[in-house]
Design an enzyme around this catalytic site. Structure first.
Site, mmCIF file in Angstrom:
data_model
loop_
_atom_site.group_PDB
_atom_site.id
_atom_site.type_symbol
_atom_site.label_atom_id
_atom_site.label_comp_id
_atom_site.label_asym_id
_atom_site.label_seq_id
_atom_site.Cartn_x
_atom_site.Cartn_y
_atom_site.Cartn_z
ATOM 1 N N ARG A 1 1.412 8.413 9.102
ATOM 2 C CA ARG A 1 2.314 7.457 8.460
ATOM 3 C C ARG A 1 3.095 8.109 7.327
ATOM 4 O O ARG A 1 4.168 7.627 6.958
ATOM 5 C CB ARG A 1 1.500 6.287 7.880
ATOM 6 N N ARG B 1 -4.231 -5.773 -3.391
ATOM 7 C CA ARG B 1 -2.789 -5.553 -3.437
ATOM 8 C C ARG B 1 -1.952 -6.836 -3.480
ATOM 9 O O ARG B 1 -1.187 -7.136 -2.567
ATOM 10 C CB ARG B 1 -2.352 -4.656 -2.261
#
Ligand code: UD1
Length: 434
Positions: free
Chosen positions: A399, A124
């Site tokens: 989350r 990422r």
């Protein structure tokens, strides 16, 4: 902190209606963009999930006034921000934290923000974000785990993204909307939440055109003003319930959605033999036979979303025939497959492809959620499996999914959340539903 887990007794088809909340990934961009105004901004349809709570605490920590008007409405005022340095244990864990760089840089020409975390699904990188800031005139360095961005002045620029990054597109829109002159973003991401963040910025007085197309044009304005805005429905939450309905052979109306945003998921479900009916703001998913195989490749929007890949793989692992799912966005997003195998899935991983031979049924097992979406996929697997499944590490799931177990129970699922070390509660559940 006591770890929580889900315990599920599988085998019940899901029936009924479920309401979808606001899009988590749009909310993260919008909450941060809100601090760019010096007037109150009211945001409605905010999902009540952990990533949102963390981000609200982070902006409060630098001086923004955050008032929760109700569970799904917040008023934010960025007039009194007194710090451009954001770093705490929590902010490092979420991905959306990087939006603070774009927003603070755009508004104050300076930002120091902890490097983002988020799900461990690959390396990422954020090079495209940093390139964008630099092209607008910022000096960006990374040291001690923080992004440090500073500019004497920000001026519009022509920015070409090497890949259509969601985060970079939103970040550059925020950094440039108060820059001098015109910015053009070529090859931007086109996800629905890109359009939502752009619409929100425009509602505060920004001048952004073309979000959702191949070129975004931004004309800098002097300042942003207060606004009232309602976040779009969560495409991925909706898609997760669509797959849960299909995997359990149920019949579910998924309400408060934008069916257009779900087209890639709908198309695959229809391809494998599921029925999907579209209404104005609702989709119905049901089937009257065992589903078949399909090949799936994750792609930027409007392609099949990577955030739906684990759920789709789980469904195909229960369908007839051989399917191939190829992950093209993130390099290590197939790690959960070893958990699915523990439930009886027959899947081989070769590089970034999962070769799936469908099985008739999964059997319950104890599995561990490795990240947010794979965690949801394991819950779907548990709902479809014979017997009891325990899904550990559900803080990942929390989350991004509001009231996951309650919404599933509303559809007839037998699922409960409990402390990981509470063996008595587990025994009780098994006896009660066994
Ligand atoms: C966002 C979403 C995430 C979703 C992903 C793809 C948020 C908070 N998260 O993540 O749920 O899975 O979009 O739809 O909205 N890349 C680079 N350089 C960069 C940026 C990205 O090479 O500077 C690459 C990434 O490694 C990845 C691809 O581009 O291969 C897409 O990443 P990106 O769209 O930026 O994802 P995120 O914004 O991290």
């Amino acid at each position: 902190m006591i770890m929580k887990q889900y315990i599920i007794k599988g085998g019940n088809p899901l029936y009924g209606e479920v309401n979808i909340g606001g899009a988590k990934n749009a909310a993260l961009g919008i909450i941060v963009a809100a601090i760019m105004a010096n007037e109150p901004v009211t945001i409605e349809n905010l999902p009540d999930v952990d990533d949102v709570k963390v981000l609200l605490e982070a902006i409060e920590g630098i001086g923004a006034i955050v008032e929760r008007l109700d569970r799904h409405t917040v008023r934010i005022n960025g007039a009194l921000i007194n710090d451009v340095n954001v770093d705490d244990d929590f902010i490092r864990k979420i991905r959306g934290s990087y939006y603070l760089v774009g927003a603070l840089l755009g508004k104050y020409k300076k930002a120091i923000v902890a490097l983002p975390g988020g799900c461990q699904i690959g390396s990422r990188p954020i090079d495209q974000h940093l390139k964008g800031f630099e092209q607008l005139g910022a000096r960006v360095t990374i040291h001690n785990g923080k992004i440090d961005a500073f500019a004497e002045r920000l001026t519009g620029s022509h920015i070409y993204l090497d890949c259509p990054s969601v985060g970079a597109t939103i970040n550059i829109m925020m950094a440039s909307c108060m820059a001098e002159g015109k910015t053009v973003i070529e090859n931007p991401a086109k996800e629905p939440h890109i359009v939502d963040v752009a619409n929100f910025l425009n509602s505060m007085g920004a001048n952004i055109k073309g979000a959702g197309t191949d070129t975004i044009r931004i004309r800098g304005v002097e300042s942003l003003h207060g606004s009232e805005y309602s976040i779009i429905p969560d495409q991925i939450e909706a898609g997760t319930y669509m797959i849960a309905a299909a995997a359990t052979g149920g019949d579910v109306y998924i309400k408060n959605v934008i069916p257009k945003h779900l087209e890639a998921i709908t198309a695959k479900l229809i391809e494998i033999g599921s029925k999907v009916e579209e209404y104005d703001d609702c989709v119905r998913v049901y089937s009257d036979k065992r589903l078949g195989y399909a090949n799936v490749k994750t792609m930027p929007y409007p392609g099949f979303p990577t955030d739906m890949q684990p759920q789709m793989t789980t469904l195909l692992a229960l369908s007839e025939g051989v399917s191939i799912v190829t992950e093209t966005i993130f390099e290590s997003r197939l790690k959960y497959i070893s958990e699915l195998r523990r439930m009886g899935a027959n899947i081989n991983v070769e590089g970034n492809a999962a070769i799936i031979t469908g099985v008739e049924q999964f059997t319950g097992a104890t599995v561990s959620a490795p990240d947010l979406r794979a965690g949801a996929a394991l819950v779907i697997a548990g709902l479809a499996a014979q017997g009891f499944t325990v899904v550990e590490q559900i803080h990942y799931i929390e989350r991004g999914y509001e009231n996951f177990e309650e919404k599933l129970r509303g559809l007839g699922a037998v699922i409960e959340k409990m402390d990981a070390d509470d063996e008595r509660a587990q025994q009780k559940f098994r006896l009660k539903v066994g």
